[in-house]
Every structure is written in structure tokens, then in C-alpha cells.
Motif scaffolding. Sequence first.
Motif, short mmCIF file in Angstrom:
data_model
loop_
_atom_site.label_atom_id
_atom_site.label_comp_id
_atom_site.label_asym_id
_atom_site.label_seq_id
_atom_site.Cartn_x
_atom_site.Cartn_y
_atom_site.Cartn_z
N LYS A 68 17.65 12.08 15.22
CA LYS A 68 16.05 12.33 15.58
C LYS A 68 15.25 12.14 14.41
O LYS A 68 15.55 12.18 13.30
N VAL A 69 14.04 11.84 14.66
CA VAL A 69 12.86 11.35 13.85
C VAL A 69 11.91 12.86 13.49
O VAL A 69 11.66 13.14 14.42
N ARG A 70 11.84 13.22 12.14
CA ARG A 70 11.08 14.39 11.91
C ARG A 70 9.75 13.99 11.38
O ARG A 70 9.64 13.02 10.48
N GLY A 71 8.71 14.22 11.81
CA GLY A 71 7.36 13.88 11.13
C GLY A 71 6.65 12.98 11.89
O GLY A 71 7.38 12.34 13.04
N GLN A 72 5.50 12.61 11.73
CA GLN A 72 4.73 11.47 12.63
C GLN A 72 4.75 10.29 11.80
O GLN A 72 4.13 10.52 10.42
N ALA A 73 5.44 9.44 11.98
CA ALA A 73 4.94 7.94 11.35
C ALA A 73 3.80 7.35 11.58
O ALA A 73 3.42 7.18 12.75
N ALA A 74 3.10 6.73 10.44
CA ALA A 74 1.79 5.96 10.67
C ALA A 74 1.73 4.93 9.71
O ALA A 74 2.26 4.95 8.65
N PRO A 75 1.11 3.90 10.42
CA PRO A 75 1.10 2.66 9.28
C PRO A 75 0.19 2.76 8.10
O PRO A 75 -0.99 3.60 8.44
N ALA A 76 0.53 2.24 7.03
CA ALA A 76 -0.34 2.62 5.86
C ALA A 76 -1.44 1.57 5.93
O ALA A 76 -1.24 0.51 6.34
N THR A 77 -2.55 1.92 5.22
CA THR A 77 -3.63 1.28 5.24
C THR A 77 -3.95 0.92 3.64
O THR A 77 -3.87 1.92 3.17
N ALA A 78 -4.90 0.07 3.51
CA ALA A 78 -5.49 -0.36 2.35
C ALA A 78 -6.38 0.85 1.84
O ALA A 78 -6.51 1.20 0.73
N VAL A 98 0.97 -0.97 0.14
CA VAL A 98 0.05 -0.26 0.05
C VAL A 98 0.92 1.27 0.17
O VAL A 98 1.91 1.12 0.21
N ILE A 99 0.30 2.41 -0.39
CA ILE A 99 1.04 3.78 -0.40
C ILE A 99 0.93 4.37 1.13
O ILE A 99 -0.24 4.39 1.44
N ALA A 100 1.93 4.82 1.44
CA ALA A 100 1.80 5.50 2.91
C ALA A 100 1.44 6.89 2.52
O ALA A 100 1.99 7.46 1.63
N THR A 101 0.81 7.34 3.54
CA THR A 101 0.16 8.46 3.69
C THR A 101 0.81 9.58 4.18
O THR A 101 1.09 10.77 3.96
N THR A 102 1.53 9.14 5.35
CA THR A 102 2.40 10.27 6.15
C THR A 102 3.77 9.59 6.05
O THR A 102 4.12 8.30 6.04
N VAL A 103 4.90 10.49 6.16
CA VAL A 103 6.15 10.32 6.01
C VAL A 103 7.04 10.68 7.36
O VAL A 103 6.72 11.90 7.67
#
Length: 155
Positions: free
Chosen positions: A129-139, A115-120
Motif C-alpha cells: 500500500k502507498v502511504r501519503g499523497q503523491a503530487a507532482p513537483a513544480t518549479a 525540482v524538489i518534491a514538496t509531498t512525499v
Amino acid sequence: MSSASPVPSGRTTPLRGRPWLDGAALQRARLAVVPRVRVRASRFPFVTLVSLILLAGVVGLLCFNTSMQQAAFTESRLSQQATDLAARQQTLEMELEELRAPQHLAAQAQKQGLVIATTVAMLDVETGKVRGQAAPATADATPPLRPRVRKPVFR
């Protein structure tokens, strides 16, 4: 010349200023016209030679013409084969381009469950450090794919 020239031995009288020729020798020395003997050369060897040369020329031309016709047929066959192979190569290149197309790759990835990731989220290597909010991709977040319209292949 003087008429008192010496006479060679065995001769008695000089003749016409040539004391060494006597009458019998002079008769033997005279030239006479001899009738020409006509010998006809046979024409058979010449006619045979000319005939053989003509026959060899005709056979040579026939062999040359046959080989030229055979070469023309071979050239025609190879030209048709080259045209067929060029068309096949073009068809294979078009199929390869279709398989490399992004729409095809996306469809294959979607069939395998990707699936295509919506958030990066990005990782800063220097600070760690991690920048941005990682979220799992959904169908559900994956946009629908539009199938590619195939263009007709003209042969």
C-alpha cells in the motif's frame, strides 16, 4: 794458558796469545777508519711526490665542493617544485570540495530542470500500500538557492 801451545804449520811465533796470527796477517786484519763518502740523495722525487699529493687533494676538494654545490641547487629546485605542487594539490582539493558541495549539486540539478518534491509518498513493501499523497513537483514549489560565497585562496 800455557805458552807451550802448539803453533800451526807455517807460523813461527805466536802473537799475543793467538798463535795462529802472524805479523802480516795481523796487519791485514786491523780495522781502520775509512772516511765517509757523502752521497746526497736527490730531493726531486720527494718534492714531486708531495706536490702531486697536494695537487690531488686540492683537485679532490674542488670536485667535492662542486658536487655539493650542484646537489644544493638540485635540492633547492626540488624543494621549490614540491612547494608548488603542494599548493596546486591544495587548490585542486578545494575545487573538488566545492564541486561536491550540496549547494553546487543543487544548482546543477536546477539547471537541468530538476525540482524538489514538496509531498512525499511511501510504499509499504509488506502490504503493497502507498502511504501519503503523491503530487507532482513544480518549479514554483522549489525554494530559491543561495549561491555559495567563495573564500579567497591565499598562495
